[in-house]
Scaffold this motif. Sequence first.
Motif, PDB file in Angstrom:
ATOM      1  N   ALA A  27      38.694  36.281  60.764  1.00  0.00           N
ATOM      2  CA  ALA A  27      38.818  35.743  59.410  1.00  0.00           C
ATOM      3  C   ALA A  27      39.540  36.741  58.509  1.00  0.00           C
ATOM      4  CB  ALA A  27      37.427  35.426  58.850  1.00  0.00           C
ATOM      5  N   THR A  28      39.309  38.026  58.723  1.00  0.00           N
ATOM      6  CA  THR A  28      40.004  39.053  57.937  1.00  0.00           C
ATOM      7  C   THR A  28      41.498  39.018  58.216  1.00  0.00           C
ATOM      8  OG1 THR A  28      38.035  40.466  57.972  1.00  0.00           O
ATOM      9  CG2 THR A  28      40.145  41.520  57.467  1.00  0.00           C
ATOM     10  N   ASP A  29      41.873  38.841  59.494  1.00  0.00           N
ATOM     11  CA  ASP A  29      43.290  38.756  59.854  1.00  0.00           C
ATOM     12  C   ASP A  29      43.960  37.576  59.154  1.00  0.00           C
ATOM     13  OD1 ASP A  29      42.976  40.916  61.556  1.00  0.00           O
ATOM     14  OD2 ASP A  29      42.569  39.653  63.305  1.00  0.00           O
ATOM     15  N   VAL A  30      43.306  36.433  59.193  1.00  0.00           N
ATOM     16  CA  VAL A  30      43.885  35.235  58.571  1.00  0.00           C
ATOM     17  C   VAL A  30      43.997  35.418  57.065  1.00  0.00           C
ATOM     18  CG1 VAL A  30      43.637  32.748  58.229  1.00  0.00           C
ATOM     19  CG2 VAL A  30      42.951  33.773  60.400  1.00  0.00           C
ATOM     20  N   GLY A  31      42.988  36.034  56.467  1.00  0.00           N
ATOM     21  CA  GLY A  31      43.047  36.298  55.030  1.00  0.00           C
ATOM     22  C   GLY A  31      44.231  37.177  54.670  1.00  0.00           C
ATOM     23  N   ALA A  32      44.513  38.167  55.523  1.00  0.00           N
ATOM     24  CA  ALA A  32      45.668  39.041  55.280  1.00  0.00           C
ATOM     25  C   ALA A  32      46.975  38.266  55.399  1.00  0.00           C
ATOM     26  CB  ALA A  32      45.643  40.205  56.266  1.00  0.00           C
ATOM     27  N   LEU A  33      47.044  37.343  56.358  1.00  0.00           N
ATOM     28  CA  LEU A  33      48.254  36.518  56.505  1.00  0.00           C
ATOM     29  C   LEU A  33      48.460  35.630  55.290  1.00  0.00           C
ATOM     30  CD1 LEU A  33      47.972  35.413  60.263  1.00  0.00           C
ATOM     31  CD2 LEU A  33      49.427  37.215  59.285  1.00  0.00           C
ATOM     32  N   ILE A  34      47.371  35.084  54.769  1.00  0.00           N
ATOM     33  CA  ILE A  34      47.469  34.235  53.574  1.00  0.00           C
ATOM     34  C   ILE A  34      47.967  35.057  52.381  1.00  0.00           C
ATOM     35  CG2 ILE A  34      46.117  32.934  51.872  1.00  0.00           C
ATOM     36  CD1 ILE A  34      44.368  31.962  54.185  1.00  0.00           C
ATOM     37  N   ASP A  35      47.437  36.256  52.241  1.00  0.00           N
ATOM     38  CA  ASP A  35      47.880  37.125  51.140  1.00  0.00           C
ATOM     39  C   ASP A  35      49.373  37.459  51.278  1.00  0.00           C
ATOM     40  OD1 ASP A  35      45.350  37.136  50.113  1.00  0.00           O
ATOM     41  OD2 ASP A  35      44.786  39.069  51.002  1.00  0.00           O
ATOM     42  N   ARG A  36      49.791  37.730  52.503  1.00  0.00           N
ATOM     43  CA  ARG A  36      51.198  38.068  52.728  1.00  0.00           C
ATOM     44  C   ARG A  36      52.093  36.879  52.410  1.00  0.00           C
ATOM     45  NH1 ARG A  36      54.039  39.949  58.453  1.00  0.00           N
ATOM     46  NH2 ARG A  36      56.124  40.357  57.569  1.00  0.00           N
ATOM     47  N   LYS A  91      43.022  26.115  57.200  1.00  0.00           N
ATOM     48  CA  LYS A  91      42.159  25.535  58.242  1.00  0.00           C
ATOM     49  C   LYS A  91      41.735  26.610  59.247  1.00  0.00           C
ATOM     50  CE  LYS A  91      44.107  20.858  58.014  1.00  0.00           C
ATOM     51  NZ  LYS A  91      44.889  19.808  58.740  1.00  0.00           N
ATOM     52  N   ARG A  92      42.689  27.473  59.604  1.00  0.00           N
ATOM     53  CA  ARG A  92      42.367  28.522  60.564  1.00  0.00           C
ATOM     54  C   ARG A  92      41.332  29.486  59.976  1.00  0.00           C
ATOM     55  NH1 ARG A  92      45.108  30.658  65.010  1.00  0.00           N
ATOM     56  NH2 ARG A  92      43.695  32.148  66.025  1.00  0.00           N
ATOM     57  N   LEU A  93      41.478  29.777  58.692  1.00  0.00           N
ATOM     58  CA  LEU A  93      40.507  30.655  58.044  1.00  0.00           C
ATOM     59  C   LEU A  93      39.109  30.042  58.086  1.00  0.00           C
ATOM     60  CD1 LEU A  93      39.890  33.202  56.407  1.00  0.00           C
ATOM     61  CD2 LEU A  93      40.478  31.912  54.334  1.00  0.00           C
ATOM     62  N   ALA A  94      39.014  28.751  57.807  1.00  0.00           N
ATOM     63  CA  ALA A  94      37.712  28.070  57.845  1.00  0.00           C
ATOM     64  C   ALA A  94      37.131  28.099  59.256  1.00  0.00           C
ATOM     65  CB  ALA A  94      37.856  26.630  57.359  1.00  0.00           C
ATOM     66  N   VAL A  95      37.983  27.890  60.246  1.00  0.00           N
ATOM     67  CA  VAL A  95      37.523  27.907  61.640  1.00  0.00           C
ATOM     68  C   VAL A  95      37.005  29.285  62.024  1.00  0.00           C
ATOM     69  CG1 VAL A  95      38.294  27.745  64.041  1.00  0.00           C
ATOM     70  CG2 VAL A  95      38.972  25.991  62.406  1.00  0.00           C
ATOM     71  N   GLU A  96      37.766  30.330  61.674  1.00  0.00           N
ATOM     72  CA  GLU A  96      37.363  31.684  62.037  1.00  0.00           C
ATOM     73  C   GLU A  96      36.087  32.101  61.310  1.00  0.00           C
ATOM     74  OE1 GLU A  96      38.588  33.193  64.461  1.00  0.00           O
ATOM     75  OE2 GLU A  96      40.300  31.862  64.764  1.00  0.00           O
ATOM     76  N   ARG A  97      35.976  31.726  60.049  1.00  0.00           N
ATOM     77  CA  ARG A  97      34.750  32.056  59.313  1.00  0.00           C
ATOM     78  C   ARG A  97      33.546  31.354  59.920  1.00  0.00           C
ATOM     79  NH1 ARG A  97      36.824  31.755  52.972  1.00  0.00           N
ATOM     80  NH2 ARG A  97      37.610  33.917  52.870  1.00  0.00           N
ATOM     81  N   ASP A  98      33.722  30.094  60.255  1.00  0.00           N
ATOM     82  CA  ASP A  98      32.624  29.354  60.874  1.00  0.00           C
ATOM     83  C   ASP A  98      32.249  29.975  62.218  1.00  0.00           C
ATOM     84  OD1 ASP A  98      30.884  26.839  61.046  1.00  0.00           O
ATOM     85  OD2 ASP A  98      32.062  26.681  62.890  1.00  0.00           O
ATOM     86  N   GLY A  99      33.258  30.332  63.004  1.00  0.00           N
ATOM     87  CA  GLY A  99      32.984  30.943  64.301  1.00  0.00           C
ATOM     88  C   GLY A  99      32.228  32.257  64.163  1.00  0.00           C
ATOM     89  N   GLU A 100      32.633  33.084  63.195  1.00  0.00           N
ATOM     90  CA  GLU A 100      31.951  34.358  62.988  1.00  0.00           C
ATOM     91  C   GLU A 100      30.522  34.137  62.495  1.00  0.00           C
ATOM     92  OE1 GLU A 100      34.397  36.613  60.364  1.00  0.00           O
ATOM     93  OE2 GLU A 100      36.037  36.836  61.810  1.00  0.00           O
ATOM     94  N   GLU A 101      30.348  33.160  61.624  1.00  0.00           N
ATOM     95  CA  GLU A 101      28.998  32.869  61.137  1.00  0.00           C
ATOM     96  C   GLU A 101      28.111  32.385  62.276  1.00  0.00           C
ATOM     97  OE1 GLU A 101      26.672  29.949  57.955  1.00  0.00           O
ATOM     98  OE2 GLU A 101      28.867  29.997  58.025  1.00  0.00           O
TER      99      GLU A 101
END
Length: 227
Positions: A27-36, A91-101
């Motif tokens: 989720a951190t990786d995806v968040g960084a991609l969104i910021d970029r 969508k990918r961020l939501a998936v990764e966050r859900d998976g980590e949770e």
Amino acid sequence: MSDTSTFDAADAAHREIHVALGGSLTATDVGALIDRASKQVAECDAFAAEKAAAASDATLPTRDALVAKQEADALTFVALRLRNLMPTLDKRLAVERDGEEQRQRREQHGQAQQRVEEIAARVRKDYPKAVAAILDLVAEMGKANAIATDANRNLPRDVEHVPSVETMIGAEILSRLHLPALDGTIAHEMTGDANEAFRTELWNREQRKRGEEWSRLSPAASLRAVS
């Protein structure tokens, strides 16, 4: 940063983000991609607006205005490509966050299951021994109280009754008694008032027992009780 380097940076970001989405991400990786992506879109929009304004400048030679328009269109186009990735990134961020949770919940569940099994095994092993020890103590208390009762029937002069085990230690123990709940928390602690009430009850109980014993031992007392 010039408009050309902005275009190149945005184009590189688009390609790298697209490739990254095909791999493993947190989720951190995806968040960084969104910021970029967001940063590159903002820069492209700013330069595109400048180029569009230049293309509309009537004083600018037509060839230069055409170049400005092409540069504005290029910046707008690469920004649009990045914008089109945003829904996928969200969508990918939501998936990764859900998976980590879910992984954290599974870990918590596993730890709880392991702890319960460990304590259950300990209870199976130690609980019967503990109960047996308590029952043995209760039996010994009963024997000691019976001995005290017999002795109290034949008291020598100038001595007090032999107290029961409960009278001797009950208040002392219960004044600092903690009864643990099954979750390990303190379920009960006897207060000072409760302890005092318990002492009073023990005293009253002992006096009633003494009175009953003297009634049985003294014929005169028995006659008075009957009359």
